[in-house]
Design an enzyme around this catalytic site. Structure first.
Site, short mmCIF file in Angstrom:
data_model
loop_
_atom_site.label_atom_id
_atom_site.label_comp_id
_atom_site.label_asym_id
_atom_site.label_seq_id
_atom_site.Cartn_x
_atom_site.Cartn_y
_atom_site.Cartn_z
N PRO A 148 -4.86 0.20 18.54
CA PRO A 148 -4.53 -0.23 17.17
C PRO A 148 -4.64 0.88 16.12
CG PRO A 148 -6.63 -1.15 17.86
CD PRO A 148 -6.07 -0.47 19.05
N TYR B 182 -9.47 5.74 7.33
CA TYR B 182 -9.71 6.05 8.74
C TYR B 182 -10.70 7.20 8.78
CZ TYR B 182 -5.40 3.46 9.89
OH TYR B 182 -4.44 2.49 10.03
N HIS C 76 0.84 -1.20 0.00
CA HIS C 76 0.00 0.00 0.00
C HIS C 76 0.88 1.25 0.00
CE1 HIS C 76 -4.18 -1.60 1.29
NE2 HIS C 76 -3.55 -2.45 0.51
N LYS D 208 0.39 -0.23 14.97
CA LYS D 208 1.77 -0.32 15.45
C LYS D 208 2.07 -1.54 16.33
CE LYS D 208 3.59 3.18 13.49
NZ LYS D 208 3.29 2.60 12.18
N TYR E 280 3.61 6.54 10.14
CA TYR E 280 2.76 5.42 9.71
C TYR E 280 3.60 4.31 9.06
CZ TYR E 280 -1.47 3.04 8.20
OH TYR E 280 -2.46 2.10 8.04
P1 FAD Z 1 0.77 -12.28 21.21
O1 FAD Z 1 0.35 -12.27 19.80
O2 FAD Z 1 -0.24 -11.93 22.24
O3 FAD Z 1 1.34 -13.73 21.51
C1 FAD Z 1 1.63 -14.17 22.82
C2 FAD Z 1 1.54 -15.68 22.87
O4 FAD Z 1 1.91 -16.13 24.15
C3 FAD Z 1 0.14 -16.21 22.63
O5 FAD Z 1 0.15 -17.19 21.62
C4 FAD Z 1 -0.30 -16.72 23.97
O6 FAD Z 1 -1.20 -17.81 23.87
C5 FAD Z 1 1.02 -17.13 24.59
N1 FAD Z 1 0.99 -17.15 26.06
C6 FAD Z 1 0.35 -16.30 26.89
N2 FAD Z 1 0.57 -16.64 28.16
C7 FAD Z 1 1.38 -17.72 28.14
C8 FAD Z 1 1.94 -18.53 29.16
N3 FAD Z 1 1.73 -18.28 30.46
N4 FAD Z 1 2.72 -19.57 28.80
C9 FAD Z 1 2.96 -19.83 27.47
N5 FAD Z 1 2.43 -19.10 26.47
C10 FAD Z 1 1.66 -18.05 26.80
N6 FAD Z 1 -1.92 -4.63 16.13
C11 FAD Z 1 -1.86 -3.92 15.02
O7 FAD Z 1 -0.77 -3.48 14.66
N7 FAD Z 1 -2.99 -3.72 14.25
C12 FAD Z 1 -4.20 -4.25 14.60
O8 FAD Z 1 -5.19 -4.07 13.90
C13 FAD Z 1 -4.29 -5.01 15.79
N8 FAD Z 1 -5.46 -5.54 16.18
C14 FAD Z 1 -5.49 -6.26 17.35
C15 FAD Z 1 -6.69 -6.79 17.80
C16 FAD Z 1 -6.74 -7.51 18.99
C17 FAD Z 1 -8.05 -8.08 19.47
C18 FAD Z 1 -5.57 -7.66 19.77
C19 FAD Z 1 -5.60 -8.41 21.09
C20 FAD Z 1 -4.37 -7.13 19.32
C21 FAD Z 1 -4.32 -6.42 18.13
N9 FAD Z 1 -3.13 -5.88 17.67
C22 FAD Z 1 -3.10 -5.17 16.53
C23 FAD Z 1 -1.89 -6.05 18.39
C24 FAD Z 1 -1.06 -7.19 17.80
O9 FAD Z 1 -1.88 -8.25 17.46
C25 FAD Z 1 -0.04 -7.57 18.84
O10 FAD Z 1 0.80 -6.45 19.03
C26 FAD Z 1 0.79 -8.79 18.47
O11 FAD Z 1 0.00 -9.95 18.50
C27 FAD Z 1 1.94 -8.95 19.47
O12 FAD Z 1 2.57 -10.18 19.25
P2 FAD Z 1 3.22 -10.95 20.47
O13 FAD Z 1 3.79 -12.18 19.87
O14 FAD Z 1 4.09 -10.04 21.23
O15 FAD Z 1 2.00 -11.32 21.45
#
Ligand code: FAD
Length: 393
Positions: free
Chosen positions: A293, A201, A72, A297, A384
């Site tokens: 969101p 947006y 994009h 980011k 962005y």
């Molecule tokens: P996560 O994706 O949360 O992964 C963490 C993992 O750890 C999970 O699989 C979980 O099951 C596991 N876990 C948790 N506790 C334990 C434990 N005790 N033991 C072992 N494993 C464990 N970001 C954007 O940029 N744009 C968006 O549109 C956007 N929409 C979103 C919508 C929602 C509903 C949510 C919740 C988040 C959104 N985000 C968005 C944020 C983005 O998805 C996150 O920043 C991203 O998933 C971060 O990745 P991560 O691997 O750090 O954490």
């Protein structure tokens, strides 16, 4: 069990870090509380900055993204009955973003890890962290009813906002900063063509709306909703009517509606943990910080943390440079706070805060001001597409 780096969480942070370290010959074990199907069932982010795209290529997990992802070159902001395009490419000297769903990124990384044969343990229950302030940290967990001990050099806490890693940091060493917003996002995924080629947006007196997409046949739409709302309050019909009412008429007319295939409400929060390193445990991604969101980011910040830890670990194991691991928090936090600022700002100017008409007028003035000059548009565009990653040296 023994490994060099124990990674807790198989979200994008944990899987990406594991893959990058594995390719450098550094041994990792990933522990995940849920099943792979559950992890892949979560519909989340979809806009990838160039830094993330580059890292996924380095991790050799980008083949499908390079084929199916959509580059994009801009997005639109609607306010006061008009639509203003932000030309990312022209304003940033050629930078763009990639639209490719987090679910797909996660699947590609899972497949890449499976192909390497590196150990991932899903449905690991009751993960507990010990001795992070010693040279021999340890993790215990339960798998199939058996308690297993995992000994390691370092722990990467990639287990998201509700994980065990941040909870295991010494209470007297951790400081958190938080802002909770007085509304949520109601998101709908539908198998319909997106209303436009680029994200839209919208600031509207009825509340914020976002038209996004995952592919040319899969759309993701959001409307700002009350935190007290329940999914059952929102029939598909009500959702589409509300979305249309918040979009400029010419856009609303183009909108193709259809049955929702996923619908969820997410609260909006800004949250930062300082520091992000506690002895031999590092917090990565959502385990350390959350952004609303609005600026797209969340996933991208996880990527810059992974970049920093990956290079610090690589230089530690390959060149004996342990000093870089000590700099992890400071390097990450400098970029995190800038992304927190941008996400907070986008949220502040685009949402309806308590039907406050003064605030709404200020938002209109601020949007008009920023979008009326090249300087204003450039500051939006460069944030962005993502601020540069800091070198780890
Ligand atoms: P996560 O994706 O949360 O992964 C963490 C993992 O750890 C999970 O699989 C979980 O099951 C596991 N876990 C948790 N506790 C334990 C434990 N005790 N033991 C072992 N494993 C464990 N970001 C954007 O940029 N744009 C968006 O549109 C956007 N929409 C979103 C919508 C929602 C509903 C949510 C919740 C988040 C959104 N985000 C968005 C944020 C983005 O998805 C996150 O920043 C991203 O998933 C971060 O990745 P991560 O691997 O750090 O954490």
């Amino acid at each position: 069990m023994k490994t060099q780096v124990a990674i807790i969480g198989a979200g994008p942070s944990g899987l990406l870090l594991g893959q990058l370290l594995h390719l450098q010959g550094i041994d990792t074990v990933i522990l995940e509380a849920k099943s792979p199907e559950y992890v892949l069932g979560r519909i989340r982010a979809g806009v990838l900055e160039q830094g993330f795209v580059d890292l996924l290529r380095e991790a050799k997990a980008s083949a499908r993204m390079d084929m199916e992802g959509h580059v994009h070159e801009g997005f639109s902001m609607c306010f006061d009955g008009r639509q203003q395009r932000v030309d990312l490419k022209a304003l940033t000297g050629g930078k763009t973003v990639m639209v490719y769903g987090q679910t797909e990124v996660t699947k590609d990384l899972m497949d890449a890890r499976a192909a390497t044969g590196a150990t991932s343990i899903y449905e690991a229950e009751n993960v507990q962290i010990y001795d992070i302030d010693t040279e021999h940290p340890r993790i215990s967990f339960i798998k199939n009813g058996e308690v297993i001990q995992l000994h390691c050099d370092y722990i990467a806490g990639c287990d998201g906002f509700h994980g065990v890693s941040r909870q295991s940091a010494p209470k007297d060493q951790i400081k958190t900063f938080e802002r909770v917003y007085p509304f949520g996002w109601l998101g709908v995924l539908s198998r319909t063509p997106p209303v436009a080629d680029e994200l839209i947006y919208a600031n509207h007196p009825r509340g914020f709306a976002l038209c996004s997409m995952r592919s040319s046949t899969l759309s993701r739409y959001y409307v700002q909703c009350a935190l007290t709302d329940n999914i059952d309050d929102w029939s598909d019909e009500r959702f589409w009517d509300e979305l249309k009412s918040r979009l400029p008429e010419n856009v609303a007319k183009q909108l193709v509606t259809g049955p929702s295939i996923e619908k969820s409400i997410a609260p909006l929060r800004s949250f930062v943990t300082e520091p992000m390193k506690f002895g031999r445990m590092f917090l990565v991604g959502d385990a350390a910080h959350i952004v609303p969101p609005t600026g797209a980011k969340g996933l991208n910040l996880a990527s810059s943390d992974v970049y920093t830890l990956y290079h610090a670990m690589r230089k530690h194991y390959q060149e004996g440079r342990s000093d870089l691991l000590e700099k992890y928090s400071d390097i990450c936090l400098r970029r995190i706070w800038k992304a927190e600022r941008f996400s907070w700002w986008m949220t502040s100017i685009l949402h309806n805060f308590d039907d406050d008409e003064f605030n709404h007028r200020i938002q209109q003035a601020e949007l008009a001001y920023y979008t009326s000059s090249e300087a204003g548009l450039t500051t939006i565009a460069e944030n962005y597409v993502g601020l540069p990653y800091e070198a780890v040296e």
